[in-house]
Write an enzyme that holds these catalytic residues in place. Structure first.
Site, PDB file in Angstrom:
ATOM      1  N   ASP A   1       3.321  69.175  23.876  1.00 54.88           N
ATOM      2  CA  ASP A   1       3.809  69.687  25.164  1.00 54.88           C
ATOM      3  C   ASP A   1       2.742  70.596  25.774  1.00 54.88           C
ATOM      4  O   ASP A   1       1.539  70.432  25.510  1.00 54.88           O
ATOM      5  CB  ASP A   1       5.174  70.361  24.983  1.00 54.88           C
ATOM      6  N   ASP A   2       3.158  71.560  26.583  1.00 57.23           N
ATOM      7  CA  ASP A   2       2.222  72.405  27.332  1.00 57.23           C
ATOM      8  C   ASP A   2       1.316  73.209  26.386  1.00 57.23           C
ATOM      9  O   ASP A   2       1.608  73.355  25.197  1.00 57.23           O
ATOM     10  CB  ASP A   2       3.041  73.361  28.216  1.00 57.23           C
TER      11      ASP A   2
ATOM     12  N   LYS B   1       4.399  63.081  29.382  1.00 53.04           N
ATOM     13  CA  LYS B   1       5.389  63.887  30.109  1.00 53.04           C
ATOM     14  C   LYS B   1       4.654  64.571  31.255  1.00 53.04           C
ATOM     15  O   LYS B   1       3.656  65.252  31.027  1.00 53.04           O
ATOM     16  CB  LYS B   1       5.992  64.913  29.159  1.00 53.04           C
TER      17      LYS B   1
ATOM     18  N   ASP C   1       5.166  67.238  34.133  1.00 54.40           N
ATOM     19  CA  ASP C   1       6.011  68.319  34.615  1.00 54.40           C
ATOM     20  C   ASP C   1       5.792  68.528  36.123  1.00 54.40           C
ATOM     21  O   ASP C   1       4.946  67.864  36.722  1.00 54.40           O
ATOM     22  CB  ASP C   1       5.656  69.588  33.804  1.00 54.40           C
TER      23      ASP C   1
ATOM     24  N   SER D   1       9.576  64.801  35.511  1.00 51.65           N
ATOM     25  CA  SER D   1      10.474  65.934  35.774  1.00 51.65           C
ATOM     26  C   SER D   1      10.878  65.964  37.245  1.00 51.65           C
ATOM     27  O   SER D   1      11.411  66.961  37.729  1.00 51.65           O
ATOM     28  CB  SER D   1       9.794  67.251  35.390  1.00 51.65           C
TER      29      SER D   1
ATOM     30  N   ARG E   1      13.795  64.192  33.371  1.00 51.89           N
ATOM     31  CA  ARG E   1      14.609  65.402  33.226  1.00 51.89           C
ATOM     32  C   ARG E   1      15.364  65.640  34.533  1.00 51.89           C
ATOM     33  O   ARG E   1      14.795  65.533  35.614  1.00 51.89           O
ATOM     34  CB  ARG E   1      13.698  66.583  32.914  1.00 51.89           C
TER      35      ARG E   1
ATOM     36  N   ASP F   1      15.791  73.581  31.379  1.00 49.28           N
ATOM     37  CA  ASP F   1      15.266  73.469  30.011  1.00 49.28           C
ATOM     38  C   ASP F   1      16.325  73.864  28.996  1.00 49.28           C
ATOM     39  O   ASP F   1      17.017  74.878  29.158  1.00 49.28           O
ATOM     40  CB  ASP F   1      14.110  74.451  29.806  1.00 49.28           C
TER      41      ASP F   1
HETATM   42  C1  GAL Z   1       9.055  73.255  31.656  1.00 47.71           C
HETATM   43  C2  GAL Z   1       9.587  71.988  31.037  1.00 47.71           C
HETATM   44  C3  GAL Z   1       9.674  72.237  29.548  1.00 47.71           C
HETATM   45  C4  GAL Z   1       8.284  72.525  29.028  1.00 47.71           C
HETATM   46  C5  GAL Z   1       7.652  73.683  29.784  1.00 47.71           C
HETATM   47  C6  GAL Z   1       6.197  73.866  29.435  1.00 47.71           C
HETATM   48  O1  GAL Z   1       9.019  73.131  33.032  1.00 47.71           O
HETATM   49  O2  GAL Z   1      10.853  71.670  31.570  1.00 47.71           O
HETATM   50  O3  GAL Z   1      10.253  71.127  28.896  1.00 47.71           O
HETATM   51  O4  GAL Z   1       7.500  71.367  29.130  1.00 47.71           O
HETATM   52  O5  GAL Z   1       7.738  73.495  31.192  1.00 47.71           O
HETATM   53  O6  GAL Z   1       5.599  74.924  30.113  1.00 47.71           O
END
Ligand code: GAL
Length: 410
Positions: A79-80, A155, A157, A189, A214, A218
């Site tokens: 992820d991020d 993914k 965002d 997203s 999504r 979260d």
């Molecule tokens: C949110 C996202 C989360 C995660 C996060 C990372 O916007 O919905 O699932 O990816 O950012 O910063």
């Protein structure tokens, strides 16, 4: 001749090219770092839990060792916070060199050698939510980079982007992914940011361009968070059910069983309801320290079979009274437009012990005159025949569920 070429031109420019990867015919299953490990980049003080190549390799090992791979979990998703703070000299994204010293391709090779797949994260705006470089104005380059690395799921965002522009930005990424020629599952997203800003998402367009998306906030490690997601899905279920199907799924966010916030019953409720909703099953927990009862839950063959049912029909809430809900999903086998069903009896009460719920099958829309073979997903060897006029009675724990399968005889 002139007329023909004008028509041909109009036709070719009006065709909308959707995602053509043929993937995610059933909801993707795997593991995703965000909820449990968030943006922990402090490998000096917390080497076991920081976002680094080691974390993803260890999770890949555990997916295999715990039997999760055999149960269908396939994707290991970054992820991020994996990136360098700036693009390199050729405007390419690069991973943080201390936390990912061997590069992303090395992790892809590692997970592929185990028969697993690798996912990664970026953002359609100018920055990711964590403040790392976004893909805005670099969609083609980034898609090529991810394909070269051997990425299998992406993914994207929506931080630092205008939700009103997402109807054009996300399809541009779809096109960039198509152009790579590598099949990459595309997680968007797009509607989540539009819902948040008060817009009504165009789910038909979203389903054409994304494999999953999504819709809402979260997930966090609490029952409260899980309930808020369930409520969002029940409230919007007509739009959401219409959008879901093989290749394109609503994503209510990660499975958090095995963390700190949910009791066993609550974790079971989340897992069973996510199966009814045909949700991706992306675990976000620490597979190095998971209690056996949670692994057993997450590998329950009956619940996973409902989630992965080949008809790909998303279920919904069909009964809601005094803290008792019933959720229902059509599943195979089917015959002459008669479906089998998965039923989740959900007790939201928090006072007292297990509640006894009695329902006539026909009142839930189970009207097949040839009747049903009914069993509990935790006791699949004990089947009982029920016909539409019969009552079923189940006991349901507080903040818990009982899940039944009702199969037609074919
Ligand atoms: C949110 C996202 C989360 C995660 C996060 C990372 O916007 O919905 O699932 O990816 O950012 O910063």
């Amino acid at each position: 001749m002139f007329l023909f070429s004008t028509l041909a031109f109009c036709f070719s420019t009006s065709v909308i090219y959707g995602l053509d990867n043929g993937l995610a015919r059933t909801p993707p299953m795997g593991w995703l770092s965000w909820e449990r490990f968030v943006c922990n980049i402090n490998c000096a003080d917390d080497p076991e839990n920081c976002i680094s190549e080691k974390l993803y390799m260890q999770m890949a090992d555990r997916i295999v060792d715990l039997g999760l791979k055999d149960a269908g979990y396939e994707y290991v998703n970054i992820d991020d916070c994996w990136m360098e703070k700036a693009r390199d000299n050729s405007s390419r994204l690069t991973p943080d060199p201390t936390r990912f010293p061997n590069g992303i391709k090395a992790i892809a090779d590692y997970v592929h050698a185990k028969g697993l797949k690798l996912g990664i994260y970026t953002d359609c705006g100018t920055k990711t939510c964590g403040g790392y470089p976004g893909s805005y104005e670099h969609y083609d380059t980034d898609a090529e980079t991810f394909a070269e690395w051997g990425i299998d799921m992406l993914k994207v965002d929506g931080c630092y982007a205008d939700p009103k522009e997402m109807d054009t930005l996300y399809p541009q990424i779809t096109t960039a992914l198509n152009k790579t020629g590598r099949p990459i599952v595309f997680s968007c997203s797009w509607p989540a940011y539009q819902v948040d800003s008060g817009m009504q998402p165009n789910y038909a367009a979203i389903a054409e361009h994304c494999n999953l998306w999504r819709n809402f906030n979260d997930i966090e490690d609490s029952w409260q968070s899980v309930l808020s997601i369930i409520d969002f899905y029940a409230t919007h279920q007509n739009d959401l059910v219409a959008a879901a199907g093989p290749g394109h799924w609503n994503d209510p966010d990660m499975i958090i069983a095995g963390n700190f916030g949910l009791s066993y019953d609550e974790a079971k409720a989340q897992f069973c309801l996510w199966a009814i909703m045909a949700s991706p099953l992306l675990l976000s927990n620490d597979l190095r320290n998971i209690k056996p009862e949670f692994t057993e839950l997450l590998t329950n063959k009956e619940i996973i079979a409902v989630n992965q049912d080949p008809l790909g029909m998303m279920g919904k809430r069909v009964y809601n009274n005094s803290g008792i809900e019933i959720w229902k999903r059509p599943i195979s086998p089917e015959s002459n437009a008669q479906y089998s069903y998965a039923l989740v009896f959900f007790n939201r009460r928090t006072l007292g012990g297990p509640v006894s719920v009695t329902m006539q099958l026909s009142s839930l829309g189970l009207n097949n005159e040839s009747c049903y073979s009914v069993y509990d997903v935790f006791n699949s060897s004990q089947h009982e025949k029920f016909c539409p006029p019969n009552n079923v009675t189940v006991k349901v724990n507080p903040s818990g569920v009982t899940m039944l399968i009702a199969k037609i005889f074919v």
